[in-house]
Write a protein that holds these residues in place. Structure first.
Motif, short mmCIF file in Angstrom:
data_model
loop_
_atom_site.label_atom_id
_atom_site.label_comp_id
_atom_site.label_asym_id
_atom_site.label_seq_id
_atom_site.Cartn_x
_atom_site.Cartn_y
_atom_site.Cartn_z
N ILE A 859 -1.19 5.25 -2.04
CA ILE A 859 -0.11 4.81 -1.17
C ILE A 859 -0.80 4.15 0.02
CG2 ILE A 859 1.82 5.51 0.28
CD1 ILE A 859 2.27 7.87 -1.56
N ASP A 860 -0.67 2.85 0.11
CA ASP A 860 -1.35 2.11 1.17
C ASP A 860 -0.43 1.98 2.38
OD1 ASP A 860 -3.41 1.89 -0.56
OD2 ASP A 860 -3.28 -0.28 -0.86
N VAL A 861 -0.91 2.48 3.51
CA VAL A 861 -0.12 2.48 4.74
C VAL A 861 -0.76 1.50 5.72
CG1 VAL A 861 0.78 3.88 6.63
CG2 VAL A 861 0.46 4.90 4.36
N TRP A 862 -0.05 0.41 5.97
CA TRP A 862 -0.51 -0.59 6.94
C TRP A 862 0.17 -0.29 8.27
CZ3 TRP A 862 -3.66 -5.05 5.77
CH2 TRP A 862 -4.16 -5.03 4.45
N TRP A 863 -0.52 0.56 9.07
CA TRP A 863 0.04 1.03 10.34
C TRP A 863 -0.40 0.06 11.43
CZ3 TRP A 863 -1.14 6.38 12.97
CH2 TRP A 863 -0.13 6.67 13.90
N MET A 864 0.40 -1.00 11.57
CA MET A 864 0.02 -2.06 12.49
C MET A 864 0.41 -1.75 13.93
SD MET A 864 -1.49 -4.44 10.66
CE MET A 864 -2.31 -3.02 9.92
N PHE A 865 1.56 -1.10 14.09
CA PHE A 865 2.09 -0.87 15.44
C PHE A 865 2.42 0.60 15.61
CE2 PHE A 865 3.88 -4.82 13.58
CZ PHE A 865 3.04 -5.73 14.22
N ASP A 866 2.18 1.12 16.79
CA ASP A 866 2.50 2.52 17.07
C ASP A 866 4.00 2.62 17.36
OD1 ASP A 866 2.84 5.10 18.00
OD2 ASP A 866 0.86 5.16 18.91
N ASP A 867 4.72 3.20 16.41
CA ASP A 867 6.18 3.32 16.54
C ASP A 867 6.62 4.76 16.75
OD1 ASP A 867 5.49 4.31 14.11
OD2 ASP A 867 6.99 3.20 12.94
N GLY A 868 5.71 5.62 17.16
CA GLY A 868 6.02 7.04 17.33
C GLY A 868 5.51 7.88 16.17
N GLY A 869 4.98 7.21 15.13
CA GLY A 869 4.38 7.94 14.02
C GLY A 869 5.21 7.96 12.75
N LEU A 870 6.42 7.35 12.77
CA LEU A 870 7.27 7.41 11.58
C LEU A 870 6.62 6.68 10.40
CD1 LEU A 870 10.06 8.40 10.59
CD2 LEU A 870 10.94 6.11 11.10
N THR A 871 5.91 5.59 10.68
CA THR A 871 5.25 4.84 9.60
C THR A 871 4.19 5.69 8.91
OG1 THR A 871 5.62 2.82 10.88
CG2 THR A 871 4.06 2.69 9.05
N LEU A 872 3.63 6.65 9.61
CA LEU A 872 2.62 7.53 9.02
C LEU A 872 3.25 8.80 8.44
CD1 LEU A 872 -0.41 8.09 8.61
CD2 LEU A 872 -0.43 9.19 10.85
N ARG A 890 -4.14 5.70 1.81
CA ARG A 890 -5.14 4.84 2.47
C ARG A 890 -4.49 4.23 3.70
NH1 ARG A 890 -7.99 0.66 -1.43
NH2 ARG A 890 -5.83 -0.12 -1.60
N ILE A 891 -5.22 4.26 4.80
CA ILE A 891 -4.70 3.76 6.07
C ILE A 891 -5.37 2.44 6.39
CG2 ILE A 891 -4.35 4.22 8.52
CD1 ILE A 891 -2.84 6.13 6.74
N PHE A 892 -4.57 1.42 6.71
CA PHE A 892 -5.07 0.11 7.15
C PHE A 892 -4.58 -0.12 8.58
CE2 PHE A 892 -4.98 -0.01 2.61
CZ PHE A 892 -6.06 -0.79 2.23
N ILE A 893 -5.52 -0.40 9.48
CA ILE A 893 -5.16 -0.66 10.87
C ILE A 893 -5.81 -1.96 11.33
CG2 ILE A 893 -4.86 1.78 11.46
CD1 ILE A 893 -7.67 1.67 12.74
N ALA A 894 -5.23 -2.53 12.36
CA ALA A 894 -5.81 -3.75 12.95
C ALA A 894 -6.91 -3.36 13.92
CB ALA A 894 -4.72 -4.55 13.65
N GLY A 895 -7.99 -4.12 13.91
CA GLY A 895 -9.11 -3.84 14.81
C GLY A 895 -9.70 -5.11 15.36
N VAL A 1003 4.41 -0.77 5.21
CA VAL A 1003 4.01 -1.74 6.22
C VAL A 1003 4.89 -1.57 7.45
CG1 VAL A 1003 3.56 -4.17 6.72
CG2 VAL A 1003 3.44 -3.35 4.36
N SER A 1004 4.28 -1.70 8.63
CA SER A 1004 5.05 -1.68 9.87
C SER A 1004 5.97 -2.90 9.91
CB SER A 1004 4.12 -1.70 11.08
OG SER A 1004 3.38 -0.50 11.16
N MET A 1005 7.23 -2.65 10.22
CA MET A 1005 8.22 -3.72 10.24
C MET A 1005 8.14 -4.49 11.56
SD MET A 1005 12.38 -3.51 10.25
CE MET A 1005 12.43 -2.36 8.91
#
Length: 1047
Positions: A859-872, A890-895, A1003-1005
């Motif tokens: 399950i690929d989680v693209w956590w682009m924006f901090d929305d309070g943690g719901l995406t995670l 798997r966690i994908f973040i912007a860096g 994916v973060s909306m």
């Protein structure tokens, strides 16, 4: 569980007749006669016109409106529905009634089958009054062998002081049960089934089904117990005459089997013959009891005095006052031996279906029987205690000569005062007296053989009552089809609907236990089974009173809920006092049956007090929650899911169910768009059907529907009004609008507006996209239509076969119209092509993929924006479900470039604090690169039809275009949000590069600023972000924390 074998013939829906109320006449619209085959009528009574002064569909209150369908005590009239009244008076034309097909639909009606007996009865059906039906049966069942064989021994052991306590305590148990039973059976019409019916309709099928089977079995075994008691008495007589056939045990078996066959013959002959036999046995028993009282005043003979009988004597009475427990006996052991003599109070209730007026007969007959038998037990016991000493030798030479100066004291002082010396009984065993001789009643009576006849009468009457009760209770249980395997025994025969099959089964059980030929083995479990029934009857009354349901209105007022609770606890205590291991066995069997019925979930609804208490508890718990502040540790996903009809979007519903499971609120919503007057009927009809579908498919969700002018307005109503207190949704879940490029502008605007509303109301928002789409309604409808046609074809074939077998007859009813109708129906739909079938099967398989266990994958989680943690949080919840437990996160973040390892460590530290286990962390440091020219070209082609292209126009022309097409994408808008557009296109490239093989992508909306981003540009962002990917979920929390690392 759908209970297919449940007999719903008594629950048929009412059939509305089209009615014209002009001149108060009734007519069919097609001009045919107005027949009411189902016993229902909608005639306009003159009182309606005279009461209101004009013709009206409204009716004055009448009992016929409250009858059950098919009632035998009167016609069931059908009042107009509120919709009929409302629709009729909105019309300008004449008053008309709905078509039969509309209100006659069975799926819209759920009539209870327990209001009153609905079985059509033939003439000559036997019904009993309260005397013959209840009083006589209860007295005969309560007066057992204990009255003549063990009562004197009980009072000899306990003394008449504690003996009174034993009898009174037994009567307290039976009286409290009788009061509770009276309250229950006067809270509505009572049908056949006795204790089972009372408990099941009060506490529900789980308790009723378990205790009903136990109670029916206990009555069947009780037949064996009473017959064995009778056989033992007969064998004792044979022994005195030296006429034993084989040996005592086998003689008991032989006599018992012969006896039960004769009793079966009386029972099968019909209730009237059984009632006549009971009257004869009662007369014999009453004569025997009177014989005891008469015997106590007949002067005692020398022989009787030597056996301890001295007529009424104060010294004897006072000597028998204190207890004298022997042979290891104590108060409770003596009580355990006596208590079965007080059972039998349900004998009248067990044949409630054969009573003229159960509501009146059961309370009156049962309570009076308890009073009469209690007084009889005390009267007989006290008479014996005042006339018979505890020990006597039976030797006529043990007299005391006058003038010997004997001092009378000790345990035999009363006998000494009467001139008899029984002192030898202190050192050696004596055969006579209340402590040693079980035939004291025979000795005391005026004519001994009458006591033997009374013993026979008591045992045979009790056996006969049990032999009738067991099949009646069992038949009622089988009719309700709680245990589907027992449906065979529900069938009745003859005018009285006699359960012949039940009689045979009861006979076989009785014979099996008669072969044991030992009362001490049979009696304990039976008493405990009866007491378990009494306990539940008391608890039923308490439970119904405690629930304070408006439907709990017993006509019998002399009860108290706390007295009923006391009676239930007392019954449970007595069970353990009598026999602790038998009590444990009883509870174990009851628990097993309760769990079985709970798991099977029979499709019945009796409006039990359990439902009422559940409702009260739910309301109280909801109110309690309102006083508790929300805490991040207790956050749960509570979803509004825009599924439409729940079965049409299985993937969306399955994912929502995975999020909430049994632990959160899930509301599946359908929005009916259009004129309310046209769609409200469909809305109302679908409420119950869709909720039932959810329950049958084990989806822990509620169904809600609204009727509005447009989709957005309906969703806005749901977002604002759904929920109760703290039980309010916090997430809006919907599918991606796949057809946004071909849909009407207003539909796109409404869809995007829903997202804006969700953000405004601070809902977390979830959008699910699958490449093949989510809506499979067309496939489901085609399958249902095909199944319906196949079933109609089968019905047609059966009908034709039946007519062929029936032969030619001029009186045979013609079925040609229906045959033609069915044939035309079946031939309408052409068979689907093989390619279409393959495509549909594949689409259904994909749509239901989340109903199956997911294989090993990610399950690929693209956590682009901090929305309070719901995406995670949501993907983490998925990994805790069995279907996704083999998937790794798997966690994908912007860096930022050059900080990849540092960003990875920071995220790893955060996840460790959150206690969320992940397989890999990927830092994307090239996310700010521009997308490829090909990807950009695809995006431009996507939005081209919706662009204004005002840059190439003059200022005036551009302004005119904007005013005429305000919904289109302007060049200025594209320039303003170029970077955000590039981000969505670039993210899709990265998603396809890294997550094409994932089981699920999160994916973060992105959020569109209200009033700044046009609807079509926002839809283009969502589309380009999620295209050509595995099942994808866009998530945006409400930016309030749903995760915490604090304890």
């Amino acid at each position: 569980m759908e209970n297919h074998a449940y007999d719903r013939s008594v629950d048929e829906p009412p059939i509305y007749e089209e009615t014209s109320f002009s001149d108060g006449s009734i007519s069919k619209e097609n001009g045919t006669s107005n027949g009411f085959g189902n016993g229902e009528h909608r005639a306009v009574r003159p009182s309606v016109v005279s009461a209101f002064g004009h013709n009206t569909l409204d009716r004055v209150p009448n009992i016929d409106f409250y009858r059950n369908a098919g009632s035998v005590s009167g016609h069931r009239a059908v009042r107009p529905s509120l919709q009929e009244l409302h629709d009729v008076f909105k019309q300008n034309g004449g008053i008309s009634m709905p078509d039969e097909g509309e209100d006659g639909d069975e799926s819209k009606w759920e009539l209870a089958d327990d209001l009153e007996s609905v079985l059509p009865q033939e003439s000559g059906f036997v019904k009993f009054g309260w005397v013959k039906g209840v009083l006589v049966r209860c007295m005969l069942n309560i007066w057992g062998v204990m009255l003549f064989i063990r009562l004197s021994w009980v009072f000899g052991q306990a003394g008449w002081a504690l003996g009174i306590v034993v009898v009174v305590l037994s009567c307290v148990v039976t009286t409290t049960t009788g009061l509770s039973m009276s309250a229950i059976c006067t809270n509505g019409v009572v049908r056949g089934g006795g204790a089972y019916y009372l408990i099941s309709r009060s506490l529900g099928p789980e308790f009723g089904g378990s205790i009903g089977l136990i109670f029916a079995f206990a009555n069947a075994v009780a037949v064996a117990m009473y017959v064995v008691g009778f056989s033992e008495t007969v064998v004792d007589l044979l022994k005195e005459s030296d006429a034993i056939m084989i040996d005592e045990i086998n003689d008991i078996r032989i006599i018992g089997c012969i006896t039960v066959v004769l009793l079966l013959g009386i029972s099968v002959a019909g209730m009237e013959w059984e009632a006549k036999a009971q009257i004869l046995l009662l007369v014999i028993l009453l004569v025997a009891i009177v014989n005891v009282f008469v015997g106590t005043i007949i002067p005692s003979t020398t022989d009787k005095k030597s056996k301890g009988f001295f007529n009424y004597d104060v010294n004897v009475f006072m000597e028998n006052l204190p207890p004298d427990f022997r042979d290891g006996e104590g108060f409770f052991s003596v009580f355990a031996i006596f208590f079965p003599a007080a059972t039998g109070i349900l004998a009248g209730a067990n044949i409630s279906g054969d009573l003229e007026d159960p509501q009146d007969a059961i309370p009156k007959g049962t309570l009076l029987a308890i009073f009469i038998t209690g007084i009889t037990y005390l009267g007989v016991a006290l008479c014996v205690s005042a006339t018979v000493v505890r020990d006597a030798t039976g030797n006529i030479n043990n007299t005391i000569m006058a003038g010997m100066g004997t001092i009378c004291n000790g345990t035999n002082a009363a006998a000494c005062e009467n001139g008899w010396d029984f002192s030898s009984c202190d050192v050696s065993y004596c055969k006579f007296g209340t402590m040693n001789n079980f035939q004291v009643m025979t000795m005391v009576s005026g004519f001994g053989p009458l006591i033997t006849a009374g013993t026979f009468s008591a045992t045979l009457s009790s056996a006969l009552a049990s032999l009738v009760s067991a099949p009646k209770v069992f038949q009622a249980l089988c009719k309700d089809n709680i245990y589907t395997a027992l449906k065979f025994f529900a069938k009745g025969h003859g005018q009285n609907n006699e359960p012949i099959r039940g009689y045979v089964l009861t006979f076989l059980i009785a014979v099996a236990f008669i072969l044991i030929a030992n009362l001490n083995v049979i009696a304990p479990i039976i008493s405990n089974f009866f007491l378990a029934s009494y306990a539940l009857i008391n608890f039923s009354c308490f439970h119904a009173s405690y629930a304070k349901s408006p439907g709990w209105r017993p006509a019998y007022r002399y009860y108290n809920m706390w007295l009923s609770l006391f009676g239930a606890v007392l019954c449970c205590a007595v069970m353990f006092v009598i026999n602790w291991w038998a009590a444990l066995i009883t509870y174990a069997i009851e628990l097993f049956l309760y769990l079985y019925v709970t798991v099977k979930k029979p499709n019945v609804n009796w409006g039990s007090s359990t439902q009422a208490v559940t409702f009260v508890s739910a309301v109280n718990n909801a109110l309690t929650l309102t006083g508790v502040d929300e805490h991040v540790k207790n956050f749960r996903p509570q979803c509004i899911v825009l599924t439409g009809t729940p079965k049409n979007r299985p993937a969306l519903l399955d994912l929502a169910h995975c999020f909430t499971k049994n632990y959160g609120l899930c509301i599946t919503c359908e929005i009916f768009v259009g004129s309310r007057t046209k769609i409200v009927r469909d809305l109302n009809a679908g409420m119950e059907a869709n909720q039932k579908w959810l329950n049958n498919h084990k989806r822990k969700a509620f169904y809600a529907a609204v009727a509005c002018d447009n989709f957005r307005q309906g969703t806005e109503s749901l977002l604002q009004a759904s929920g109760l207190g703290r039980l309010r949704p916090n997430i809006l879940m919907m599918g991606f609008k796949k057809d946004w490029r071909t849909a009407e502008h207003g539909d796109v605007q409404s869809y995007v507006g829903v997202l804006h509303d969700a953000f405004d109301f601070e809902y977390g928002t979830v959008i699910v996209r699958m490449h093949q789409g989510l809506d499979v309604a067309h496939i489901i409808n085609a399958q249902e239509e095909l199944e319906r046609e196949v079933q109609e074809q089968k019905d047609l074939e059966k009908e034709q076969l039946a007519q062929e077998n029936k032969g030619k007859s001029i009186f045979r009813k013609s079925r040609k119209p229906s045959q033609h109708h069915l044939t035309s129906r079946v031939s309408v739909s052409a068979p689907q092509s093989p390619q279409t079938v393959v495509v549909n099967d594949r689409l259904m398989s994909i749509s239901t993929q989340f109903q199956r266990k997911q294989g090993q994958g990610t399950i690929d989680v693209w956590w682009m924006f901090d929305d309070g943690g719901l995406t995670l949080l949501l993907p983490y919840i998925l990994t805790t479900r069995k279907k996704f437990q083999d998937c790794k996160m798997r966690i994908f973040i912007a860096g930022q470039p050059g900080r990849t390892e540092l960003d990875k460590e920071e995220m790893k530290s955060l996840l460790v604090k959150f206690r969320i286990k992940i397989a890999e962390i990927h830092v994307i440091d090239d996310i700010n690169q521009k997308p490829s020219s090909y990807s950009w070209k695809v995006f431009e082609d996507m939005i081209a039809p919706y662009r204004l292209y005002e840059g190439s126009k003059t200022t005036t022309d551009a302004e005119t275009l904007r005013e005429a097409n305000s919904w289109k994408i302007t060049d200025a808008e594209l320039d303003t949000f170029e970077e955000k557009t590039n981000l969505q296109i670039r993210l899709n490239e990265l998603l396809q590069e890294n997550s094409r093989a994932a089981n699920l992508v999160i994916v973060s909306m992105p959020i569109a600023r209200l009033g700044s981003v046009s609807d079509y540009l926002y839809m283009a962002w969502l589309d380009v972000l999620t295209k050509n990917l595995p099942p994808t979920i866009l998530i945006r929390g409400n930016h309030k924390s749903v995760l915490t690392f604090y304890s």
